[in-house]
Design a protein around this motif. Structure first.
Motif, PDB file in Angstrom:
ATOM      1  N   GLU A 528       0.775  -1.174  -0.053  1.00  0.00           N
ATOM      2  CA  GLU A 528      -0.029   0.159   0.038  1.00  0.00           C
ATOM      3  C   GLU A 528       0.905   1.321   0.125  1.00  0.00           C
ATOM      4  O   GLU A 528       0.612   2.089  -0.873  1.00  0.00           O
ATOM      5  N   ALA A 529       1.970   1.104   0.812  1.00  0.00           N
ATOM      6  CA  ALA A 529       2.664   2.456   0.931  1.00  0.00           C
ATOM      7  C   ALA A 529       3.529   2.557  -0.432  1.00  0.00           C
ATOM      8  O   ALA A 529       3.622   3.665  -0.692  1.00  0.00           O
ATOM      9  N   GLN A 532       0.911   4.151  -2.720  1.00  0.00           N
ATOM     10  CA  GLN A 532       0.653   5.286  -2.454  1.00  0.00           C
ATOM     11  C   GLN A 532       1.614   6.425  -2.937  1.00  0.00           C
ATOM     12  O   GLN A 532       1.182   7.479  -3.411  1.00  0.00           O
ATOM     13  N   LYS A 533       2.787   6.002  -2.796  1.00  0.00           N
ATOM     14  CA  LYS A 533       3.971   6.954  -2.848  1.00  0.00           C
ATOM     15  C   LYS A 533       4.050   6.984  -4.418  1.00  0.00           C
ATOM     16  O   LYS A 533       4.180   8.239  -4.943  1.00  0.00           O
ATOM     17  N   GLY A 535       1.380   7.050  -6.552  1.00  0.00           N
ATOM     18  CA  GLY A 535       0.247   7.550  -6.935  1.00  0.00           C
ATOM     19  C   GLY A 535      -0.531   6.350  -7.601  1.00  0.00           C
ATOM     20  O   GLY A 535      -1.322   6.720  -8.613  1.00  0.00           O
ATOM     21  N   ASN A 537      -2.967   3.098  -8.334  1.00  0.00           N
ATOM     22  CA  ASN A 537      -4.350   2.865  -7.646  1.00  0.00           C
ATOM     23  C   ASN A 537      -4.180   1.489  -6.833  1.00  0.00           C
ATOM     24  O   ASN A 537      -3.874   0.422  -7.404  1.00  0.00           O
ATOM     25  N   SER A 538      -4.236   1.498  -5.615  1.00  0.00           N
ATOM     26  CA  SER A 538      -3.820   0.309  -4.795  1.00  0.00           C
ATOM     27  C   SER A 538      -4.923  -0.835  -4.989  1.00  0.00           C
ATOM     28  O   SER A 538      -4.542  -2.189  -4.675  1.00  0.00           O
TER      29      SER A 538
END
Ligand code: MOS
Length: 732
Positions: A528-529, A532-533, A535, A537-538
């Motif tokens: 996830e991290a 997210q970093k 950008g 889509n997780s």
């Protein structure tokens, strides 16, 4: 991460790395001597001192005096700690007896002194000069004699009942009422307990051999009277434990106290002859089993009572545990009683409860099959249950005992067994086959991990999980590799350090599933991290071939890490949904033995274990666990027994010459089959444990094979030749 509902499809199910027979990643370090075990930590710039432990020469009473005048003058001696000059160290929750201090003697070889000297030999030599006077008391050392006064244990093993056992047993068509005994057993792992302690101001670092870092750290802090944060434990490599290293022992306490008194780091190893009486053992049991069945072989009544002994404050051996869950039958009862004994502390040893419980129950099942005229495999299958027989509303999360028995029978050539005992002769050997079910509960516990992605694309996992020889390093690396889509050589694993997140530790065969589930949780957070970093889509991000991908975007992990890398930490925790289901592991053991018709000596000819224990994370390391456990079961069946000196109250055969364990060379052929399954209720890994399952039932399968070979039914372990020889047929 909370594990609240049964696992669905997740990245682990790709099984690109998990589930593969990957060799141990720590194997090279071990075979080349570069894996440092507790006693081997050595900084050439440090002047270590060596501690030698003095053990009590009586089993019960008190120390009248300790005279160290002469010992203190011996060459090389720095300091001597004596138990009578200090209060007992405070106990954590895990130890029954105090590990050091005070005049009271609770058991033989209780630590009563530590001589600290420049060399081990000097410390040992000086220890012989310490003069101890005792006031000895009469103790209770005989379980059979003490069982009349046994009581219901305060905790841990409640009586159980369902239906009307007494009535069902009274009216049953075919019945059995027999008593079985199992002896005190010693863990006798390869690496004895050892610790090195070094103080730095008010902080202490202890290199030791511990199965569970966090409880040790807590209890050591309590013993030393310091804050837990001041204690740093290191236990990255462990030469076996089998339960003897679950809890803090005297070596760690004495190393820390000795180092403080000597003003320098101190090494303390417990010598082999000291282990049996100073540390813990599996308590002996006396077990009465009653089974009733109808003529078709359906069990209608099953009762199991067990007696064991311990020091005051200690727990019972919960040998009836499996009988509550293994077979169907409406009338049920189990009862556990605890006698007060003054022998050394009884505590957990590999599959505590089930291992000795099945040694009895699975002979009883064989005897019942005989009385019913049924094949012992079929008798067990007839009495399978898919629900907890005490609580029919509780199904098993997954149960394939029948598959184990059928698969095993087929692979072993069970149909060639002659059901008439003593009818197969091969030269001097009476040959027989035996079977037993294997059963062990599956426990899950919270477990944490930290994972880091660095700019080289390497994933480093840190957790205080231990590897006691089981393969933890490897399966944890496999888990991280699967989750992040990298090859094994891009994963580094650091274990056994109290600075790392708290894990399940190694115990109760729960370590593999729980600790990898903790790594899974931390890796899910890292995924996830990373997403997210970048950008990404997780929801649709994937990790494969060292890249992170989303839609038509992709990036190598080394690049995604940036200069500083990315770090994530999490703990797997378990929701209540698991209480609605019973989680257990299952297996079947098949054994062929030869019994020498002249001497009564039993030799194993071949063994097979079939296991149904959830997803197998690594068939190579899991197989090693099971064949090791089967070997241990051979010792349990044929030779292992701590011989109690009932006058003086100690285990007389306290070394590996007198306490005989089975080894690889005793068993010419071993095979293990894992049934293909995954248990979605156990964790996101869908795995369970095999390390204890592999031992459960083995000894009974051997006893049953000996009966099939000879017609002699031995109900008292171990099956030494003196119990057979007088009943064997005449030589011809
Ligand atoms: Mo096991 S007896 O929980 O090491």
């Amino acid at each position: 991460m909370r594990f609240d509902t049964p696992a669905t499809i997740n990245p682990i199910d790709q099984l690109k790395v998990v589930g593969k027979p990957i060799e141990r990643i720590d194997g090279q370090l071990k075979t080349t001597g570069r894996a440092h075990y507790a006693y081997e930590w050595h900084d050439p710039n440090v002047a270590y001192a060596y501690g030698y432990v003095i053990g009590s020469a009586i089993a019960k009473g008190r120390i009248a005096s300790m005279d160290i005048t002469e010992a203190k003058r011996a060459p090389g001696v720095f300091t001597i700690l004596t138990a009578d000059s200090m209060e007992p160290v405070k106990k954590g929750s895990a130890n029954t007896a105090s590990l050091f201090g005070g005049k009271e003697i609770q058991h033989y070889h209780q630590a009563i002194g530590l001589v600290v000297a420049e060399t081990f030999e000097q410390a040992r030599a000086a220890s012989y000069l310490v003069k101890v006077q005792y006031e000895a008391e009469k103790g209770a050392f005989d379980l059979a004699a003490a069982m009349q006064d046994a009581v219901k244990p305060g905790r841990g093993a409640p009586d159980s009942a369902a239906g009307d056992f007494d009535h069902a047993f009274a009216i049953a068509a075919i019945t059995l009422d027999e008593t079985y005994t199992t002896p005190d057993q010693s863990h006798s792992m390869m690496e004895p307990h050892a610790s090195i302690a070094a103080w730095n101001g008010d902080e202490v670092t202890v290199w030791t051999s511990s199965q569970m870092i966090n409880p040790w750290r807590r209890d050591l802090a309590i013993a030393l009277g310091v804050d837990k944060e001041k204690v740093h434990l290191m236990s990255p490599f462990i030469g076996g434990g089998f339960g003897s290293k679950l809890f803090l022992r005297a070596d760690a306490v004495l190393a820390a106290l000795g180092a403080k008194a000597a003003g320098r780091p101190v090494k303390v190893a417990l010598t082999r002859p000291f282990l049996m009486n100073n540390t813990t053992h599996r308590p002996a049991t006396i077990q009465r089993i009653r089974i009733g069945a109808d003529r078709d072989g359906k069990i209608t009544a099953i009762g199991h009572e067990s007696w064991s002994g311990n020091l005051k404050g200690g727990g019972p051996e919960n040998a009836v545990q499996q009988t509550r869950l293994l077979y169907a039958g409406a009338g049920r009862m189990t009862r556990t009683r605890l006698a007060a004994l003054d022998l050394p502390e009884g505590n957990a040893m590999r599959a505590p409860g089930e291992a000795p419980g099945l040694m009895a129950l699975e002979i009883a099942m064989d005897e019942m099959a005989d009385r019913l005229g049924l094949d012992p495999v079929e008798f067990r299958i007839i009495n399978d249950t898919q629900v907890d027989p005490e609580n029919p509303d509780r199904p098993f999360s997954h149960r394939n005992l029948v598959g184990c028995l059928r698969t095993g029978a087929e692979h072993f050539g069970w149909e060639t067994r002659n059901s008439r005992p003593g009818s197969h002769r091969d030269g001097q050997w009476l040959v027989g086959m035996g079977v037993a079910s294997a059963f062990r509960n599956n426990m899950v516990v919270a477990s944490g991990a930290r994972v880091m992605l660095d700019r080289d694309g390497v994933i480093t996992v840190e957790t205080d999980m231990t590897d006691i020889g089981t393969g933890s390093y490897t399966i944890i690396a496999q888990t991280a590799a699967e989750m992040l889509g990298v090859p094994m050589d891009k994963v580094a694993v650091q274990l056994g350090d109290s600075r790392f997140p708290v894990s399940a530790g190694s115990g109760g065969q729960r370590g593999a599933n729980s600790s990898t589930a903790g790594v899974y949780a931390a890796c899910a957070k890292l995924r996830e991290a990373i997403a997210q970093k970048l950008g990404f889509n997780s929801a649709d991000v994937t990790f494969a071939d060292g890249e992170v991908r989303s839609g038509n975007r992709r990036m190598p992990l080394s690049q995604a890490a940036g200069q500083d890398g990315i770090i994530a930490e999490d703990t797997i925790e378990y929701g209540d949904f698991q209480n609605t289901h019973q989680q257990s592991t299952f297996g079947a053991h098949f054994v062929e033995v030869g019994v020498d018709v002249a001497t009564g000596e039993t030799r194993i000819r071949r063994m097979l274990a079939v296991c149904a224990a959830g997803r197998i994370l690594n068939p190579l390391t899991a197989r090693s666990q099971v064949i090791g456990a089967m070997t241990m079961g051979v010792g349990g069946a044929l030779s292992e027994e701590l011989a109690v000196d009932r006058t003086r109250g100690f285990f007389a055969n306290h070394d590996l010459a007198g306490y005989e364990v089975a080894v690889h060379a005793d068993i010419p052929h071993q095979e293990v089959i894992f049934l293909d399954e995954a248990d979605p209720m156990s964790s996101p890994m869908k795995a369970k444990g095999v390390g204890e399952l592999g031992l459960c039932g083995v000894a009974a399968a051997i006893a049953n094979a000996v009966h099939n070979a000879t017609g002699v039914r031995v109900r008292n372990y171990p099956l030494t030749l003196d119990k057979l020889i007088h009943q064997l047929p005449e030589l011809s």
